[in-house]
Design an enzyme around this catalytic site. Structure first.
Site, PDB file in Angstrom:
ATOM      1  N   ASP A 177      38.644  42.886  31.970  1.00 50.34           N
ATOM      2  CA  ASP A 177      38.529  44.257  32.297  1.00 50.34           C
ATOM      3  C   ASP A 177      39.976  44.801  31.621  1.00 50.34           C
ATOM      4  OD1 ASP A 177      38.227  46.905  32.753  1.00 50.34           O
ATOM      5  OD2 ASP A 177      38.624  46.521  34.827  1.00 50.34           O
ATOM      6  N   PHE A 178      40.207  44.402  30.324  1.00 52.10           N
ATOM      7  CA  PHE A 178      41.574  44.933  29.796  1.00 52.10           C
ATOM      8  C   PHE A 178      41.462  46.299  29.340  1.00 52.10           C
ATOM      9  CE2 PHE A 178      43.221  40.564  28.020  1.00 52.10           C
ATOM     10  CZ  PHE A 178      43.212  39.893  29.355  1.00 52.10           C
ATOM     11  N   GLU A 179      42.380  47.151  29.855  1.00 52.19           N
ATOM     12  CA  GLU A 179      42.436  48.315  29.369  1.00 52.19           C
ATOM     13  C   GLU A 179      43.759  49.145  28.974  1.00 52.19           C
ATOM     14  OE1 GLU A 179      41.460  50.803  32.915  1.00 52.19           O
ATOM     15  OE2 GLU A 179      39.649  49.383  33.453  1.00 52.19           O
ATOM     16  N   GLY A 180      44.274  50.142  28.880  1.00 55.75           N
ATOM     17  CA  GLY A 180      45.473  50.607  28.424  1.00 55.75           C
ATOM     18  C   GLY A 180      46.018  50.212  27.012  1.00 55.75           C
TER      19      GLY A 180
END
Length: 393
Positions: A177-180
């Site tokens: 859940d990699f974000e930003g």
């Protein structure tokens, strides 16, 4: 037509300002939490051998469980998660620093979560869920957990530390859940089929290594935002002139490289600006139309950045679930149960479709994901109850 939930054998694997307005705030928009600390490499290990994860049901309900923080919705012990939830994503493992690759995971501090389990109670709950045919995965990232594997050393530390957590708790797999700013593409990296950017290549290598270590049944799921996937239909990376946001479509090479190993892709159809669908019209979150258009892109495939020579191929329907907020408190883009039902009817059976007409129907599409189990409990289990009603659980 309703789709019964019955067990199923594992499927065949078969410029800048505009973009800035599209990128949403991420999964965790309410009550940001501090990152976990402590030694994640300890191996106390549940007794369950690797490679024995339960098969997913034909239609699965996936939910994130706030395990390391409370986030305003209250702490829900793993043992109290209702049986309707087929995949439980433990949120979150986070790095000691953005570029270290060293992932840590600890249960919520008692000062924040007075009803938190002990370590042994939590391990026992993992085994109980698995004995009931559920999958329990470690989710890495979230809004605060920025992960950039810029070096081979960070890649290897990622593999080592993630393995330590999986072994410590006897988990079934891993959710990314990699974000930003975790994933972005370097200048000149324009073909999703052969990525060159270190943070992309190292992540792919790390995930393949983990899959190889734990075996065929090791579950691998991903929860990217629309900015990192469907936006790739219009924009990919920084573009030929470097004028675009380099994060545009940056998940596509990761998904593509791991499509034969991917258990589920549940894109976050929320915290998103308007996204162009295959009809070349913009679609807005919170409606059945948005979910239909975004999901159709995954199941039909699309040319990346409009280049017909670089088409992102469709995924297997069994690999795709729709990601939604459980309630209005959980995230921007909450979709009412009636609109969720419209989207499912259209995608499963081709009935009741609205302005957007999908390029097929997919009765085997896997199901729904939500942020989060905790927020759904807070809202009286509306999301779960609608899922169970629709699929006849």
């Amino acid at each position: 037509m309703r789709h019964r939930r019955r067990p199923k054998a594992p499927r065949t694997r078969a410029l800048t300002a505009v973009l800035a307005g599209i990128l949403g705030a991420g999964l965790l928009i309410t009550g940001a939490h501090a990152g976990p600390s402590g030694d994640s490499g300890e191996t106390a290990g549940a007794d369950r051998p690797r490679g024995t994860s339960a098969a997913l049901p034909e239609h699965a309900l996936v939910g994130y469980l706030h395990t390391t923080f409370a986030n305003g919705s209250g702490y829900t012990p793993l043992s109290e998660v209702p049986d309707s939830w087929d995949v439980i994503q433990l949120a979150f493992g986070e790095p000691t620093s953005t570029t270290s690759g060293d992932i840590r995971f600890e249960l919520c501090p008692q000062s924040e979560c007075p009803n938190v389990e002990t370590e042994e109670e939590f391990k026992a709950a993992v085994q109980e869920k698995q004995a009931a045919g559920k999958q329990v995965l470690l989710s890495i990232g979230g809004q605060n957990g920025q992960v950039q594997l810029k070096t081979a050393a960070a890649r290897d530390k990622f593999v080592e530390s993630v393995s330590g957590i999986i072994d410590r708790y006897g988990l079934d797999g891993l959710d990314i859940d990699f974000e930003g700013h975790s994933l972005s593409l370097d200048a000149g990296d324009s073909d999703f089929r052969s990525p060159k950017t270190p943070v992309i290549v190292n992540l792919i290598d790390a995930l393949k290594t983990l899959k190889g270590k734990y075996g065929e049944d090791f579950a691998l799921t991903m929860a990217p935002e629309t900015f990192f996937v469907q936006l790739g239909y219009q924009f990919y990376g920084p573009g030929p002139n470097g004028a675009q946001d380099p994060r545009s479509g940056a998940y596509l090479p990761v998904i593509h490289a791991l499509r034969d190993d991917l258990t589920l892709l549940h894109v976050q159809d929320y915290n998103s600006g308007p996204i162009m669908g295959l009809d070349d019209q913009y679609h807005t979150m919170g409606t059945a139309d948005f979910h239909i258009a975004m999901t159709d892109m995954l199941l039909t495939g699309f040319p990346v950045a409009g280049d017909e020579s670089r088409v992102f191929p469709p995924l297997d329907p069994g690999q795709v679930a729709i990601g939604l907020p459980a309630s209005a408190q959980a995230g921007n883009g909450h979709t009412t149960p009636s609109e969720v039902t419209k989207a499912l009817d259209c995608l499963h059976d081709g009935t009741g479709c609205g302005p957007y007409q999908p390029h097929g129907s997919w009765p085997d599409m896997r199901g729904l994901m939500t942020w989060s189990i905790n927020w759904d409990r807070f809202a009286g289990w509306e999301f779960m109850k609608n899922f169970d009603s629709y699929y006849g659980a």
